[in-house]
Every structure is written in C-alpha cells, then in structure tokens.
Motif scaffolding. Structure first.
Motif, PDB file in Angstrom:
ATOM      1  N   ASN A 235       0.827  -1.213   0.000  1.00  0.00           N
ATOM      2  CA  ASN A 235       0.000   0.000   0.000  1.00  0.00           C
ATOM      3  C   ASN A 235       0.857   1.256   0.000  1.00  0.00           C
ATOM      4  O   ASN A 235       0.518   2.248  -0.632  1.00  0.00           O
ATOM      5  CB  ASN A 235      -0.947  -0.003   1.202  1.00  0.00           C
ATOM      6  CG  ASN A 235      -2.222  -0.771   0.898  1.00  0.00           C
ATOM      7  OD1 ASN A 235      -2.717  -0.744  -0.223  1.00  0.00           O
ATOM      8  ND2 ASN A 235      -2.737  -1.480   1.881  1.00  0.00           N
ATOM      9  N   ARG A 236       1.969   1.204   0.711  1.00  0.00           N
ATOM     10  CA  ARG A 236       2.868   2.365   0.715  1.00  0.00           C
ATOM     11  C   ARG A 236       3.440   2.609  -0.671  1.00  0.00           C
ATOM     12  O   ARG A 236       3.483   3.731  -1.165  1.00  0.00           O
ATOM     13  CB  ARG A 236       4.025   2.126   1.693  1.00  0.00           C
ATOM     14  CG  ARG A 236       3.668   2.434   3.128  1.00  0.00           C
ATOM     15  CD  ARG A 236       4.898   2.917   3.863  1.00  0.00           C
ATOM     16  NE  ARG A 236       5.547   3.963   3.134  1.00  0.00           N
ATOM     17  CZ  ARG A 236       6.855   4.011   2.860  1.00  0.00           C
ATOM     18  NH1 ARG A 236       7.645   3.041   3.267  1.00  0.00           N
ATOM     19  NH2 ARG A 236       7.371   5.011   2.192  1.00  0.00           N
TER      20      ARG A 236
ATOM     21  N   ASN B 221       3.829   9.190  -3.738  1.00  0.00           N
ATOM     22  CA  ASN B 221       3.825  10.024  -4.937  1.00  0.00           C
ATOM     23  C   ASN B 221       5.170   9.925  -5.650  1.00  0.00           C
ATOM     24  O   ASN B 221       6.052  10.732  -5.475  1.00  0.00           O
ATOM     25  CB  ASN B 221       3.515  11.470  -4.528  1.00  0.00           C
ATOM     26  CG  ASN B 221       3.351  12.346  -5.747  1.00  0.00           C
ATOM     27  OD1 ASN B 221       3.163  11.853  -6.864  1.00  0.00           O
ATOM     28  ND2 ASN B 221       3.434  13.650  -5.546  1.00  0.00           N
ATOM     29  N   HIS B 222       5.323   8.894  -6.442  1.00  0.00           N
ATOM     30  CA  HIS B 222       6.615   8.667  -7.095  1.00  0.00           C
ATOM     31  C   HIS B 222       6.531   8.802  -8.612  1.00  0.00           C
ATOM     32  O   HIS B 222       7.507   8.607  -9.318  1.00  0.00           O
ATOM     33  CB  HIS B 222       7.149   7.280  -6.739  1.00  0.00           C
ATOM     34  CG  HIS B 222       6.065   6.237  -6.699  1.00  0.00           C
ATOM     35  ND1 HIS B 222       5.196   6.037  -7.735  1.00  0.00           N
ATOM     36  CD2 HIS B 222       5.702   5.374  -5.733  1.00  0.00           C
ATOM     37  CE1 HIS B 222       4.354   5.084  -7.397  1.00  0.00           C
ATOM     38  NE2 HIS B 222       4.621   4.668  -6.206  1.00  0.00           N
ATOM     39  N   GLY B 223       5.314   9.080  -9.094  1.00  0.00           N
ATOM     40  CA  GLY B 223       5.167   9.279 -10.528  1.00  0.00           C
ATOM     41  C   GLY B 223       5.271   8.009 -11.348  1.00  0.00           C
ATOM     42  O   GLY B 223       5.291   8.053 -12.573  1.00  0.00           O
TER      43      GLY B 223
ATOM     44  N   ARG C 149      15.750  -1.818   8.870  1.00  0.00           N
ATOM     45  CA  ARG C 149      14.900  -1.877  10.071  1.00  0.00           C
ATOM     46  C   ARG C 149      13.789  -0.846   9.912  1.00  0.00           C
ATOM     47  O   ARG C 149      14.078   0.316   9.639  1.00  0.00           O
ATOM     48  CB  ARG C 149      15.711  -1.536  11.310  1.00  0.00           C
ATOM     49  CG  ARG C 149      16.853  -2.480  11.545  1.00  0.00           C
ATOM     50  CD  ARG C 149      17.822  -1.908  12.555  1.00  0.00           C
ATOM     51  NE  ARG C 149      19.076  -2.639  12.435  1.00  0.00           N
ATOM     52  CZ  ARG C 149      20.262  -2.117  12.678  1.00  0.00           C
ATOM     53  NH1 ARG C 149      20.367  -0.872  13.071  1.00  0.00           N
ATOM     54  NH2 ARG C 149      21.343  -2.842  12.536  1.00  0.00           N
ATOM     55  N   THR C 150      12.561  -1.270  10.062  1.00  0.00           N
ATOM     56  CA  THR C 150      11.455  -0.340   9.827  1.00  0.00           C
ATOM     57  C   THR C 150      10.363  -0.467  10.871  1.00  0.00           C
ATOM     58  O   THR C 150      10.270  -1.472  11.585  1.00  0.00           O
ATOM     59  CB  THR C 150      10.777  -0.577   8.457  1.00  0.00           C
ATOM     60  OG1 THR C 150      10.137  -1.855   8.486  1.00  0.00           O
ATOM     61  CG2 THR C 150      11.755  -0.530   7.313  1.00  0.00           C
ATOM     62  N   GLN C 151       9.551   0.574  10.946  1.00  0.00           N
ATOM     63  CA  GLN C 151       8.269   0.542  11.650  1.00  0.00           C
ATOM     64  C   GLN C 151       7.214   0.872  10.612  1.00  0.00           C
ATOM     65  O   GLN C 151       7.393   1.790   9.825  1.00  0.00           O
ATOM     66  CB  GLN C 151       8.251   1.587  12.765  1.00  0.00           C
ATOM     67  CG  GLN C 151       9.359   1.345  13.772  1.00  0.00           C
ATOM     68  CD  GLN C 151       9.527   2.495  14.741  1.00  0.00           C
ATOM     69  OE1 GLN C 151       8.673   3.369  14.847  1.00  0.00           O
ATOM     70  NE2 GLN C 151      10.639   2.486  15.443  1.00  0.00           N
ATOM     71  N   ARG C 152       6.149   0.092  10.611  1.00  0.00           N
ATOM     72  CA  ARG C 152       5.083   0.247   9.608  1.00  0.00           C
ATOM     73  C   ARG C 152       5.643   0.317   8.182  1.00  0.00           C
ATOM     74  O   ARG C 152       5.195   1.091   7.359  1.00  0.00           O
ATOM     75  CB  ARG C 152       4.217   1.466   9.924  1.00  0.00           C
ATOM     76  CG  ARG C 152       3.326   1.246  11.154  1.00  0.00           C
ATOM     77  CD  ARG C 152       2.635   2.506  11.604  1.00  0.00           C
ATOM     78  NE  ARG C 152       3.568   3.512  12.058  1.00  0.00           N
ATOM     79  CZ  ARG C 152       4.177   3.515  13.243  1.00  0.00           C
ATOM     80  NH1 ARG C 152       3.956   2.535  14.102  1.00  0.00           N
ATOM     81  NH2 ARG C 152       5.024   4.460  13.563  1.00  0.00           N
TER      82      ARG C 152
ATOM     83  N   GLY D  41      12.610   3.534   2.337  1.00  0.00           N
ATOM     84  CA  GLY D  41      12.691   4.269   1.079  1.00  0.00           C
ATOM     85  C   GLY D  41      12.369   3.340  -0.077  1.00  0.00           C
ATOM     86  O   GLY D  41      12.837   2.195  -0.112  1.00  0.00           O
ATOM     87  N   LEU D  42      11.549   3.795  -1.001  1.00  0.00           N
ATOM     88  CA  LEU D  42      11.163   2.896  -2.093  1.00  0.00           C
ATOM     89  C   LEU D  42      12.355   2.501  -2.942  1.00  0.00           C
ATOM     90  O   LEU D  42      12.396   1.413  -3.513  1.00  0.00           O
ATOM     91  CB  LEU D  42      10.064   3.543  -2.944  1.00  0.00           C
ATOM     92  CG  LEU D  42       8.738   3.764  -2.205  1.00  0.00           C
ATOM     93  CD1 LEU D  42       7.661   4.154  -3.188  1.00  0.00           C
ATOM     94  CD2 LEU D  42       8.325   2.539  -1.417  1.00  0.00           C
ATOM     95  N   ALA D  43      13.348   3.379  -3.011  1.00  0.00           N
ATOM     96  CA  ALA D  43      14.545   3.038  -3.782  1.00  0.00           C
ATOM     97  C   ALA D  43      15.294   1.873  -3.138  1.00  0.00           C
ATOM     98  O   ALA D  43      16.113   1.221  -3.775  1.00  0.00           O
ATOM     99  CB  ALA D  43      15.460   4.249  -3.890  1.00  0.00           C
ATOM    100  N   ASP D  44      14.994   1.623  -1.833  1.00  0.00           N
ATOM    101  CA  ASP D  44      15.656   0.509  -1.158  1.00  0.00           C
ATOM    102  C   ASP D  44      15.011  -0.839  -1.465  1.00  0.00           C
ATOM    103  O   ASP D  44      15.586  -1.883  -1.175  1.00  0.00           O
ATOM    104  CB  ASP D  44      15.642   0.734   0.357  1.00  0.00           C
ATOM    105  CG  ASP D  44      16.545   1.893   0.750  1.00  0.00           C
ATOM    106  OD1 ASP D  44      17.548   2.107   0.050  1.00  0.00           O
ATOM    107  OD2 ASP D  44      16.238   2.569   1.753  1.00  0.00           O
TER     108      ASP D  44
END
Lengths: 362, 340
Positions: A27-28, A33-35, A187-190, A194-197
């Motif tokens: 969903n993220r 908004n990455h076009g 390591r993330t929360q929710r 980064g989408l590039a990752d």
C-alpha cells in the motif's frame, strides 16, 4: 542469455510470512507520490486500499516442468498474467508480485529463468522479504516457509522494530544473518522504507552482481573490517562441525552488537581464491553440483577469474538453474579474485569446498 | 497472380503477390483478425477493433477498457474477453454489445463459440457456457483454465488446465470426463471429424488424445511454444507454429499422427508465429517472427510471398469464409489485405 535488461519490465517479488506487513508495504508503494505506475499481482483482492485497474488477482499455481527435474517448478499463473500484462506495455513501469505468506519464492524466480516468453519481456529485479521483528525468531523455528523467504531474499525489510527491545532486535538480526548474510537489511516501523531501497534493485542483473561481501560487513566497514577473515571462516571450518548439535543456541557476541548464530539447517557458504580457476574443470563441477545438490541450494552467485581469460565471469543460480556471462574485462589494479556464495539447506560444505579446490589452478 | 522475382533477401526466387496487398495502418498491435463477411475485424491487443472493408475503409470501435486477452469467431460474430472482466460481442452489422460482466472483474482468459450460438468463457478456474437461448451454466476445474473449445458435434466443451483436459457436457447431468497428461495445457482444439483432441502445452509440444479410447499422442520437437494451430479445410491436417518451418501433423488415419513424420513446409531463417489454413483449398498462410507472410500449398510446399520480412513479428492472420480474402497484421499494427 542476458542482454541489456533496460527495456524489460522489472518485476519485484514481495514475500514475507503471514502478518509481517507485506500489504502495508504494498500500500505504501502504491500510494506514495513517485510518478510511477505499478501493475500488482496479488493473492487476495480487497486488501489493497488503492484503486488501480492494474491489480490482478492470482492463484499461486505451481507446476513441474516436464523436464525430469523435480525442483524445476514454475508459476503457471504468472506466465499467463505476464503474457496478458504485456499487451498493456507502456501503461505501467514495473510489476510487483505479492506471494502468499506460506509461499516458496523459488517457483516465482524460476519462472524467469525457464520461460522464454517471460524472459523476453520481463526481468526479475529482486526478492524482497518483509519480516516481523517480534515473531520472526519463533517462525524460523517452526515455519520452514519463513526460513526459505529469508534465505531467498535480496532485500529484507525487518518490520515492527518498535515492538521489540534492542536486545531482541539484535537477536533477530543475528538469526537472519545466520541464514542470509548477503541481503540488504532495513529496520522499519510500519514498513517505512525508502522505495529506492526495495524497488529497482537489479539484484538478478548479472551486470550488477557487485561485491559478494556479507552485507553487514560492508555496511559497517569501519567497525568490522579486521574481522572479515574470521567471519568467513566462522561460517565454515571453525564452526562447521558444530552445526548439528549446537543448533539455535550457539552464538558468540563479537562485542559490536551483532550476535552470531548458526542456523541448524539453512546456511550460506562463501568460497574465495585469488588463484585463477580452470574453466574446463570449474564449469562441469558447478553444473554437476547444481544438478545433484540443486534441491538444497536456494541461491548461488559468483564472480570468477578464469585462467587465460581477461574477462570477469559472473553467474547466478536458483536451485538447479544457472545463468552466466562474461561480464567485462578485469580492470587494471583490480584484484583478480574468484568469489562464490551459496545459500541453502544442509549444504554439503566439505564436498563443495573440496570440489572447488580441484578447480583452482596450481 | 503476378509472378516474377523478388531481388531482396532470402526469398529471392519465389513468386510474389506483395504488390497486390492493400496496406492497412492500425493504431496498435493486433491480437487476432477475423472476417465478418467481406469485412476484416482487426482486434487490437488493447481496447478496440478496427473494421476494414475490401476497399480499405477503416472504422474503429471500442471493445474493452483494457487489454483484449482472447478472441473467437464463428464467421457471424467476433467475441472477445478482456482484462476488464467483460465478454464482448461484435456482430456482423457492426454492433458491439457486452455479453457478460464478471462480478469480481476477473480477467476473462478464454472464449469459445459454438455453431448453434452458445458462448463459452473462463475466468480463473471456472468455465461458463451460455446457450443460444441464454441459459447459463458453469463448471469449475482444479486449476486455472488454459483453453476452451467446443466439440464439432453436440454441446460439449473441452476445458484444458494443469495435468489434462476436462470434457464437460453442460446439458447433461453426467460427471465431466477427464483426459490426463502431466503438465500445463494451454490452447485446445478438436479435430473437425470429432475424433481427436489436441492441446498446446506450456513446454514446446502438443499433446493429443484419440477420443474413442483416450490413446495418447505426443507431438514434440518444437523449439518454441506452439501458439497458433489451424486445421486444414478437409480436417485431415493440423498446421502449427513454433518452429522455423510450418509443422503439419497428418490426422487422416485412425491413429492420427502416431508413428508418422509431420510435414515441414516453408522453412525460413525465422520462427513461424501464426498459421491459418484456407477454408476451402489445401493452402495455408504462415506468418513469421521477422514479419514475412507466405502462402503455402500444403500438398507440395510451393510458396508465394505475400509480405516481405520487415523485422516485426506477424501477430494475426485470417481468411474470409469464401477464401477470397486474406488479412494479416504484424508488429504495432502494420496490416494488409490480399484479394485472391
């Protein structure tokens, strides 16, 4: 064999055990908004809260290729859906395949190795595994699927880190690294990553097989550089004989925050030599190895220096399937080293080591 | 038909009719072409159909809100399934109507037509039949439907899937019959005499069954997956794509192609992508991966060049019912009509 991959549609495989946060990440990706426009192949309609006419429901239908190789399974539904999606080329930039929580990523990856039509139009970008920081350690004990997903990953999104203590986090990272020291770990929360990752990683692009360093060494180079040699051996000679009786509880803290575990049945094995390999011995050995042990080997990768060859040779494999190419000439001053890594279940370590030794020119 | 020599490329010494082709420029890639009378209906990969008269007049009509995934025609109508979950019908008078809207907007993967007016389609694992009278029935198979075909006699539907084919009689209470063979079966077709059933598999091979006794027929040796199958006018030969020649399997005897060598016609340095047999004569049209279109006499392999190679693969071929018109399309919508 691999051509310039640029005009092929990149496909990201999103995997992870039940409840880890795959849908949150998806969903993220879709709402940010990455076009870019993504076509998404999902197993459950309705979980995605985004309106997108390029969300396609799939049944994970795995079938064996009629070529006598038992682990040569492909996702038939994926072949069909990609075929249909290609009619709408130009309407989207990339494809994301979400697997069910219990899925083995291998058939998805293998679909890209064996299906000619799929290969022509699309390329596998990376396997991204979302893991639950709180529960992964338990799942690694009782769910072989969860272990497969970690072992297979190019990128691991270790999610819900806010729900664990620093000690618990260090423990779960240690367990991940025992299985797969090569994946990029975030390591993330929710699923705030980064989408590039996670997208456009090029993890299956032979031209981008970079250094086969365990990722956590590369990431914290200044801390661990001097340990490099030890670590590699720690995963084989020094500790190799202890795997079977030590199991999960064998760990030692090197005093820099990352605990070192050994997983009972899933390991990685790194080989390295600075002497050139004899291609007439190496190639048959590698092919024979994946033909006989391919069921145990989930992923393999290598950068190779052959005797009498000024080109770097790179290869990668999924189970019994291999692809390789002369990548580019070795650069001046670049150490002509050969490095291979295998990630797999109950790898016949000593046999692989001995076989590899036989391919080194003396 | 003009004779003469073509001085370009590898087709140097064959008869050519390239100068008699009426060129047609379409907006995008073509999934299939079927004739409704003398009008060619070029069904696009996406959204629309373009109707082209023998004089070359073109009319574009909307079909789907996305990709067109499957196309069937009985000569009186063209029926398509799309990724918008719709089954759409184009009638001979140019009228477009939506026959079915899948409630879950699933992809319509396959469609088939029966001579008596019945329509079949599939979404996921379920095959549906709507009779000419509008009565609808469905049958679920154990994996996603790969292909659909009505038998030439009676209301019987072949549904191909993983590990075989299910033969379903929508109007009978009896259980569906199963024909088994390991692997993924995609396209499926009955021989016109109703004696054989043939599937195109995911791997480069065909599989067949003699319907009387279920005897297996393996047809292998293709370098690529077979995506186009066409029965000859008399029903005795099955022409196929998938190799660098047109592979023609003999079905005249009671054993079908078993123990026989297939015919290998019109070899080129390119792969056959599409085949279409003439509706009356032993002639076929073959389209290749390099854009070449040939007419081939099936009895002796004599060739006539319809279109020179121009690098983009031929995606569709179709004959009018009387055999007087051939339509083709290649690449991103470069198409043509040939009057014979």
């Amino acid at each position: 064999m691999p051509e310039t991959a640029s005009d092929k549609i990149p496909v990201t495989v999103l995997t992870g055990y039940l409840g880890a946060g795959k849908t949150t990440l998806l969903n993220r990706i879709l709402s940010e908004n990455h076009g870019k426009k993504y076509a998404v192949i999902v197993n459950e309609f309705g979980e995605i809260g985004i309106d997108n006419d390029l969300i396609i429901g799939a049944d994970e239908e795995v079938f064996e290729m009629n070529n006598g190789c038992v682990c040569c399974t492909v996702r038939g539904d994926l072949v069909r859906i990609l075929d249909g999606l290609m009619k709408r080329k130009g309407k989207f930039d990339a494809i994301i395949v979400e697997t069910t929580g219990l899925a083995d990523p291998a058939p998805v990856a293998q679909t890209f190795f064996v299906d000619e039509d799929v290969q022509e139009n699309a390329r596998l970008d990376a396997v991204v595994t979302v893991a639950d920081a709180k529960w992964l350690s338990d799942r690694l004990k009782d769910a072989p699927e969860a272990k497969n997903q970690i072992a297979f990953a190019d990128v691991i999104v270790l999610n819900k880190t806010d729900l664990v203590t620093p000690d618990e986090l260090a423990e779960v990272e240690g367990r991940i690294r025992a299985i797969n020291p090569y994946a990029k770990l975030h390591r993330t929360q929710r699923c705030q990553v980064g989408l590039a990752d996670v997208l456009e990683r090029g993890a299956f692009d032979l031209d981008r097989i970079l250094e086969l360093e365990p990722e956590f060494l590369a990431a914290d180079d200044h801390d661990h550089h001097h340990h490099d040699h030890d670590h590699e051996h720690c995963h084989d000679e020094n500790c190799g004989h202890e795997h079977h009786h030590h199991g999960h509880d064998h760990h030692h803290d090197h005093g820099h925050g990352i605990k070192h575990y050994h997983d009972e049945d899933m390991q990685s094995l790194a080989l390295r030599t600075d002497k050139p390999l004899d291609p007439t011995r190496f190639m048959p050995w590698l092919q024979q190895l994946v033909a006989t042990e391919g069921q145990k080997i989930l992923r393999s990768k290598g950068i190779l220096s052959f005797s009498g060859d000024d080109d770097r040779y790179v290869f990668q494999g999924v189970h019994m399937m291999l692809e390789g190419t002369h990548q580019r000439p070795w650069k001046d001053g670049e150490p002509r080293e050969s490095r291979l890594v295998f990630i797999g279940r109950e790898l016949p370590e000593q046999a692989i080591r001995d076989g590899f030794e036989q391919c080194v020119t003396t | 038909m003009t004779g003469g020599f073509d001085s370009t490329g590898g087709t140097a010494s064959i008869a050519t009719v390239t100068d008699r082709v009426k060129p047609v420029e379409l907006a995008g890639a073509v999934a299939a072409v079927h004739f409704l009378g003398s009008v060619a209906a070029f069904v696009g990969d996406e959204e629309t159909v373009t109707l082209v008269t023998p004089e070359g007049e073109a009319t574009q009509l909307p079909l789907h809100a996305g990709a067109v995934l499957c196309v069937a025609s009985d000569g009186r109508r063209v029926v398509t399934g799309g990724d918008d979950g719709k089954v759409v019908q184009l009638s001979q008078n140019g009228e477009v109507s939506t026959l079915v809207t899948d409630p879950r907007r699933r992809w319509i993967d396959n469609v088939a037509l029966h001579a008596d007016g019945a329509v079949a389609w599939s979404a996921g694992k379920t095959a549906y039949v709507r009779s000419g009278k509008g009565e609808e029935k469905s049958h679920e198979v154990k994996s996603t439907v790969g292909g659909l075909a009505f038998a030439p006699k009676g209301l019987r539907l072949a549904i191909s899937h993983y590990n075989g084919v299910t033969l379903w009689f929508p109007n009978m209470a009896a259980a569906a019959e199963g024909l088994e063979w390991a692997g993924s079966h995609l396209g499926v077709t009955f021989s016109p005499d109703n004696k054989f059933l043939v599937t195109a598999m995911h791997e480069p091979a065909l599989h067949g069954w003699r319907l009387a006794d279920g005897r297996h027929m393996r047809m292998t040796g293709y370098p690529a997956r077979v995506r186009s199958l066409s029965w000859s006018a008399n029903g005795k030969m099955l022409a196929t794509s998938g190799a660098d020649t047109v592979i023609v399997w003999p079905f005249a005897s009671k054993d079908g192609p078993m123990g026989k060598e297939p015919g290998m016609l019109a070899p080129l340095q390119a792969r056959v992508t599409t085949v279409a047999c003439h509706p009356k004569e032993d002639i076929l049209a073959a389209g290749y991966s390099n854009g070449t279109v040939l007419l081939v006499r099936m009895t002796d392999g004599a060739e006539i060049l319809v279109r020179k190679n121009d690098d983009a693969a031929v995606t569709a071929l179709g004959w009018s019912a009387d055999g007087g018109l051939l339509a083709f399309a290649a690449g991103e919508g470069t198409a043509g009509l040939l009057a014979l």
